[in-house]
Scaffold this motif. Structure first.
Motif, PDB file in Angstrom:
ATOM      1  N   ARG A 283       0.574   1.978  -4.607  1.00  0.00           N
ATOM      2  CA  ARG A 283       0.214   0.581  -4.374  1.00  0.00           C
ATOM      3  C   ARG A 283       1.284  -0.100  -3.509  1.00  0.00           C
ATOM      4  N   LYS A 284       2.552   0.192  -3.812  1.00  0.00           N
ATOM      5  CA  LYS A 284       3.652  -0.379  -3.017  1.00  0.00           C
ATOM      6  C   LYS A 284       3.625   0.157  -1.588  1.00  0.00           C
ATOM      7  N   LEU A 285       3.365   1.456  -1.451  1.00  0.00           N
ATOM      8  CA  LEU A 285       3.299   2.048  -0.113  1.00  0.00           C
ATOM      9  C   LEU A 285       2.133   1.460   0.682  1.00  0.00           C
ATOM     10  N   GLU A 286       1.038   1.173  -0.003  1.00  0.00           N
ATOM     11  CA  GLU A 286      -0.110   0.560   0.657  1.00  0.00           C
ATOM     12  C   GLU A 286       0.234  -0.861   1.103  1.00  0.00           C
ATOM     13  N   THR A 287       0.931  -1.605   0.250  1.00  0.00           N
ATOM     14  CA  THR A 287       1.354  -2.965   0.589  1.00  0.00           C
ATOM     15  C   THR A 287       2.255  -2.961   1.823  1.00  0.00           C
ATOM     16  N   LYS A 288       3.071  -1.941   1.942  1.00  0.00           N
ATOM     17  CA  LYS A 288       3.963  -1.810   3.107  1.00  0.00           C
ATOM     18  C   LYS A 288       3.232  -1.321   4.351  1.00  0.00           C
ATOM     19  N   GLY A 289       1.957  -0.963   4.204  1.00  0.00           N
ATOM     20  CA  GLY A 289       1.165  -0.496   5.340  1.00  0.00           C
ATOM     21  C   GLY A 289       1.433   0.956   5.706  1.00  0.00           C
ATOM     22  N   LEU A 290       1.986   1.734   4.774  1.00  0.00           N
ATOM     23  CA  LEU A 290       2.335   3.125   5.062  1.00  0.00           C
ATOM     24  C   LEU A 290       1.223   4.109   4.710  1.00  0.00           C
ATOM     25  N   ILE A 291       0.351   3.699   3.795  1.00  0.00           N
ATOM     26  CA  ILE A 291      -0.813   4.505   3.427  1.00  0.00           C
ATOM     27  C   ILE A 291      -2.024   3.602   3.291  1.00  0.00           C
ATOM     28  N   GLN A 292      -3.197   4.217   3.269  1.00  0.00           N
ATOM     29  CA  GLN A 292      -4.436   3.512   2.953  1.00  0.00           C
ATOM     30  C   GLN A 292      -5.091   4.246   1.799  1.00  0.00           C
TER      31      GLN A 292
END
Length: 168
Positions: free
Chosen positions: A95-104
């Motif tokens: 979820r944090k990685l998604e917030t950072k735009g690193l994953i979808q």
């Protein structure tokens, strides 16, 4: 009163020591493994800190990139199993990685209830930046092993494989 408590404590300590061949934490390999593991995590976190990344975030990002090489679709559960992490922990970090735009994350094609993971271009670019940094951190941390590096790595892999084989 204090004298009685010291005597009781000494008796309990003597009883405990009579039941083990170990004289203290420094006699156990597990103690040192724990200490070295935390030292390694601190070294990696320090290196990644300038990129606002944690060791765990990096591991999941790199594992996703690696796992994607061999599979069309990677789900959160598959990634958690691949990394041997708890699914709920992986979900929180993703979820944090998604917030950072690193994953979808999106519904999986194979099971709409599952979350399909994709590395974004930003995530891929960050990994390209971070890999040399992690290699430098790795080399510096393990340099004191010298020629003992290969047997040490082999021993850890043997332990890991034994533990994985014993899992249900």
């Amino acid at each position: 009163m204090k004298q009685k408590s010291i005597q009781a404590s000494t008796r309990e300590q003597t009883r405990w020591r009579s039941r083990t061949r170990l004289t203290g934490a420094e006699d156990t390999l597990g103690f040192f493994l724990w200490q070295v593991t935390h030292a390694w995590q601190r070294a990696v976190d320090a290196a990644l800190g300038q990129y606002d990344m944690t060791h765990l975030q990096f591991v999941l990002l790199a594992a996703l990139a690696k796992h994607r090489e061999s599979q069309e679709e990677v789900t959160q559960v598959q990634l958690a199993r691949f990394c041997a992490f708890e699914v709920t922990l992986v979900s929180q970090v993703l979820r944090k990685l998604e917030t950072k735009g690193l994953i979808q994350r999106s519904p999986a094609l194979s099971d709409p209830r599952a979350k399909r993971l994709e590395l974004t271009d930003k995530g891929e670019a960050l990994l390209v930046q971070l890999m040399p940094l992690l290699e430098q951190t790795h080399d510096a941390f393990f340099a004191p092993l010298g020629d003992a590096y290969a047997p040490f790595a082999q021993g850890l892999m043997s332990l890991w494989n034994t533990q994985k084989a014993a899992e249900p």
